[in-house]
Every structure is written in structure tokens, then in C-alpha cells.
Design a protein around this motif. Structure first.
Motif, PDB file in Angstrom:
ATOM      1  N   TYR A  97      -4.261   6.379  -9.486  1.00 37.31           N
ATOM      2  CA  TYR A  97      -4.136   5.209  -8.609  1.00 37.31           C
ATOM      3  C   TYR A  97      -3.784   5.665  -7.195  1.00 37.31           C
ATOM      4  O   TYR A  97      -3.011   6.597  -7.009  1.00 37.31           O
ATOM      5  N   TYR A 105      -2.115   4.000  -3.660  1.00 41.67           N
ATOM      6  CA  TYR A 105      -1.395   2.890  -3.044  1.00 41.67           C
ATOM      7  C   TYR A 105      -1.105   3.248  -1.591  1.00 41.67           C
ATOM      8  O   TYR A 105      -1.118   4.414  -1.207  1.00 41.67           O
ATOM      9  N   GLN A 131       1.783   2.458   1.503  1.00 45.03           N
ATOM     10  CA  GLN A 131       3.110   1.920   1.800  1.00 45.03           C
ATOM     11  C   GLN A 131       3.250   1.840   3.305  1.00 45.03           C
ATOM     12  O   GLN A 131       3.312   2.852   4.005  1.00 45.03           O
ATOM     13  N   GLY A 172       4.715  -3.235   7.480  1.00 43.42           N
ATOM     14  CA  GLY A 172       4.460  -4.670   7.436  1.00 43.42           C
ATOM     15  C   GLY A 172       3.987  -5.194   6.090  1.00 43.42           C
ATOM     16  O   GLY A 172       4.189  -6.351   5.766  1.00 43.42           O
ATOM     17  N   GLN A 173       3.392  -4.321   5.289  1.00 44.98           N
ATOM     18  CA  GLN A 173       2.715  -4.767   4.067  1.00 44.98           C
ATOM     19  C   GLN A 173       3.381  -4.313   2.780  1.00 44.98           C
ATOM     20  O   GLN A 173       2.946  -4.682   1.705  1.00 44.98           O
ATOM     21  N   GLY A 174       4.401  -3.512   2.849  1.00 44.43           N
ATOM     22  CA  GLY A 174       5.024  -3.031   1.624  1.00 44.43           C
ATOM     23  C   GLY A 174       4.093  -2.080   0.895  1.00 44.43           C
ATOM     24  O   GLY A 174       3.325  -1.344   1.502  1.00 44.43           O
ATOM     25  N   LEU A 175       4.148  -2.102  -0.438  1.00 47.05           N
ATOM     26  CA  LEU A 175       3.336  -1.226  -1.275  1.00 47.05           C
ATOM     27  C   LEU A 175       2.103  -1.971  -1.755  1.00 47.05           C
ATOM     28  O   LEU A 175       2.206  -2.940  -2.490  1.00 47.05           O
ATOM     29  N   PHE A 213      -1.780  -1.856  -3.613  1.00 48.35           N
ATOM     30  CA  PHE A 213      -2.760  -1.152  -4.425  1.00 48.35           C
ATOM     31  C   PHE A 213      -4.054  -0.976  -3.637  1.00 48.35           C
ATOM     32  O   PHE A 213      -4.504  -1.899  -2.944  1.00 48.35           O
ATOM     33  N   TYR A 238      -8.281   2.351  -8.234  1.00 49.34           N
ATOM     34  CA  TYR A 238      -7.871   2.899  -9.523  1.00 49.34           C
ATOM     35  C   TYR A 238      -9.055   3.654 -10.133  1.00 49.34           C
ATOM     36  O   TYR A 238     -10.192   3.159 -10.079  1.00 49.34           O
ATOM     37  N   LEU A 262       0.266   6.846  -1.187  1.00 52.76           N
ATOM     38  CA  LEU A 262       0.829   7.346  -2.433  1.00 52.76           C
ATOM     39  C   LEU A 262      -0.237   7.416  -3.510  1.00 52.76           C
ATOM     40  O   LEU A 262      -1.090   6.534  -3.623  1.00 52.76           O
ATOM     41  N   PHE A 268       4.435   9.066  -9.705  1.00 50.77           N
ATOM     42  CA  PHE A 268       4.020   9.056  -8.312  1.00 50.77           C
ATOM     43  C   PHE A 268       4.165  10.426  -7.660  1.00 50.77           C
ATOM     44  O   PHE A 268       5.075  11.200  -7.999  1.00 50.77           O
ATOM     45  N   GLY A 269       3.277  10.683  -6.711  1.00 50.63           N
ATOM     46  CA  GLY A 269       3.396  11.852  -5.873  1.00 50.63           C
ATOM     47  C   GLY A 269       4.327  11.584  -4.704  1.00 50.63           C
ATOM     48  O   GLY A 269       4.826  10.471  -4.534  1.00 50.63           O
ATOM     49  N   PRO A 270       4.542  12.601  -3.878  1.00 50.27           N
ATOM     50  CA  PRO A 270       5.462  12.468  -2.749  1.00 50.27           C
ATOM     51  C   PRO A 270       4.880  11.705  -1.567  1.00 50.27           C
ATOM     52  O   PRO A 270       5.616  11.309  -0.663  1.00 50.27           O
ATOM     53  N   ARG A 321      10.793  10.653  -4.926  1.00 47.35           N
ATOM     54  CA  ARG A 321       9.573   9.908  -5.229  1.00 47.35           C
ATOM     55  C   ARG A 321       9.901   8.567  -5.875  1.00 47.35           C
ATOM     56  O   ARG A 321      10.970   8.393  -6.471  1.00 47.35           O
ATOM     57  N   LEU A 322       8.971   7.688  -5.765  1.00 43.09           N
ATOM     58  CA  LEU A 322       9.049   6.424  -6.485  1.00 43.09           C
ATOM     59  C   LEU A 322       9.004   6.729  -7.985  1.00 43.09           C
ATOM     60  O   LEU A 322       8.174   7.514  -8.442  1.00 43.09           O
ATOM     61  N   TYR A 360      11.838  -1.749  -6.193  1.00 46.68           N
ATOM     62  CA  TYR A 360      10.605  -2.523  -6.153  1.00 46.68           C
ATOM     63  C   TYR A 360      10.339  -3.162  -7.512  1.00 46.68           C
ATOM     64  O   TYR A 360      10.352  -2.480  -8.535  1.00 46.68           O
ATOM     65  N   LEU A 376      -0.669  -1.747 -10.336  1.00 45.09           N
ATOM     66  CA  LEU A 376       0.600  -2.423 -10.074  1.00 45.09           C
ATOM     67  C   LEU A 376       0.516  -3.237  -8.791  1.00 45.09           C
ATOM     68  O   LEU A 376      -0.014  -2.778  -7.775  1.00 45.09           O
ATOM     69  N   PHE A 379       3.088  -4.821  -6.243  1.00 41.51           N
ATOM     70  CA  PHE A 379       4.497  -4.653  -5.911  1.00 41.51           C
ATOM     71  C   PHE A 379       5.031  -5.791  -5.041  1.00 41.51           C
ATOM     72  O   PHE A 379       4.295  -6.387  -4.248  1.00 41.51           O
ATOM     73  N   GLY A 380       6.317  -6.026  -5.184  1.00 50.49           N
ATOM     74  CA  GLY A 380       7.027  -6.851  -4.223  1.00 50.49           C
ATOM     75  C   GLY A 380       7.328  -6.024  -2.982  1.00 50.49           C
ATOM     76  O   GLY A 380       7.001  -4.835  -2.913  1.00 50.49           O
ATOM     77  N   GLN A 381       7.955  -6.664  -2.004  1.00 47.00           N
ATOM     78  CA  GLN A 381       8.217  -5.999  -0.723  1.00 47.00           C
ATOM     79  C   GLN A 381       9.370  -5.005  -0.809  1.00 47.00           C
ATOM     80  O   GLN A 381       9.580  -4.220   0.118  1.00 47.00           O
TER      81      GLN A 381
END
Lengths: 112, 110
Positions: free
Chosen positions: A33, A35, A37, A40-43, A45, A48, A91, A103-105, B43-44, B86, B98, B100-102
């Protein structure tokens, strides 16, 4: 064991240039996957992969974004003609089917 | 629409106090819900998922379908709990992606 790795860790590019971001998933993980980050938009997707195919590309923000996965392993996310709004941390995560995502770094992309 | 809402950007509590991080979701079906955590410079990572009904690091979360909520709770916060949290939803049969929320930043003060 080795976790998900991403390269580069940081990338600064000029507006209009193309960039490639790489993800090496955990060996044996069939699902991968991407993603994004951003402040303004958060995380969000993006896309995939199951094996080498991408059943869900619904999160790619524009046709400037594309991704591929080869050999059921490494994946590359390509952004063409970068814009300032593309600045974010990208990510990558991998998993076995629908189990826990690792998750990766991340790659921090800055478009100047 | 599939959406996850975390109403608090920042939650600050004192060590030993109870903590509740709120999460509400919008999904027309039976969702799979998760809490992920990102400690400083790490990391997350997955904290817990509702189907396992576990308590991890003293945290629990109960799915309330009537209120469409999945709040994260801990009775006695510790300084090492300070992190970004999150809430995430995985839609049924969509490959495990997934939403996600903010995120909520939890700060536990000594």
C-alpha cells in the motif's frame, strides 16, 4: 527481521521535475500500500497492490501519479511534473493479505 | 461515504489521569476498525484492532455500532503514551486499504 524500507528518506525537487520513490516490502508480503501524509489532508490512501496488479488506484490524486510493482516485491511511486501541493511524506506499507500492515519510515518529499 | 473523524487534534492530560481519544466513523456496512500509533521519530504501527478485542499497553477500544464510534481508552495515562494516534477503517472486501482519521496528538504531562 528486516522491515519495510523506503528510499530516499528525503527528496527535494524543483517544481516541474519528475520523482521516483521506492518501497521494499517485507519478504513474502503479497499486499503493498502507498499512503500520503500531509499537513492539510492527514493520512490518505493512494494505491494498493496485490502481487503485481493494482486492484485499487482510487486514491491517486491525478494522472501525474503512477505506481508499479515488479516481481511481487519492490514498488515505485512516480510523480511527474511535481507541484508544490505534492509536498508530503509518502508512506509505504506491506501485509500478508488483510492482516496487520507494517509501515516503512516514509519518504519526505519537498517541492520547491 | 467512508469517513473517519477524530475531533480532537491535541489532547493533553496529566500522568495517571484517564484518557479517551475519540473516533467516529461513517460506513454503510460492518467495518473493521483499528488504532495506529506513531511515537516520536518512529514508524506508524498497529496498536489494536477491534476484532481481536485485546488490551495493548493498557489501551482498549470498543466498537459501538449504534453511535458509530470506536473510542480509545486508558484508565491511567503514562508519559510514554505521548504520541500521535490514528483511528482507521478498513472497508469490507477492498483489499485491506485503510481510511484514516486526521489523528490526535496525545501529550501526557508529568
Amino acid at each position: 527481521g528486516a522491515g519495510v524500507s523506503q528510499s530516499p528518506s528525503n527528496k527535494v525537487t524543483e517544481k516541474g521535475k519528475d520523482v521516483e520513490l521506492r518501497c521494499d516490502p517485507i519478504s513474502g508480503h503479497t499486499a503493498l500500500y502507498w499512503y500520503r501524509q500531509s499537513l492539510g489532508q492527514g493520512l490518505e490512501f493512494l494505491i494498493y497492490f496485490q502481487g503485481n496488479s493494482a486492484p485499487d488506484k482510487s486514491g491517486l490524486p491525478s494522472d501525474r501519479f503512477s505506481a508499479e510493482r515488479t516481481g511481487g516485491s519492490v514498488s515505485t511511486l512516480t510523480i511527474q511534473r511535481t507541484q508544490q501541493e505534492d509536498s508530503a511524506v509518502y508512506l509505504c506499507a506491506s501485509s500478508i493479505q488483510n492482516y496487520e500492515q507494517y509501515f516503512g519510515p516514509g519518504t519526505r518529499l519537498t517541492v520547491t | 461515504a467512508q469517513r473517519v473523524t477524530q475531533p480532537e487534534k491535541l489532547l493533553s492530560v496529566f500522568k495517571g489521569a484517564p484518557v479517551e481519544l475519540k473516533c467516529n466513523y461513517s460506513y454503510s456496512g460492518s467495518p473493521e476498525l483499528f488504532w495506529y500509533v506513531q511515537y516520536s521519530r518512529q514508524r506508524l504501527q498497529l496498536l489494536l484492532r477491534h476484532i481481536s478485542r485485546e488490551s495493548i499497553k493498557g489501551f482498549t477500544a470498543d466498537l459501538n455500532k449504534g453511535e458509530t464510534s470506536f473510542h480509545l481508552k486508558k484508565p491511567f495515562a503514562q508519559e510514554e503514551d505521548s504520541a500521535m494516534y490514528y483511528c482507521a477503517l478498513s472497508p469490507f472486501n477492498q483489499g485491506g486499504k485503510l481510511i484514516f482519521g486526521q489523528g490526535t496528538e496525545l501529550s501526557v504531562k508529568p
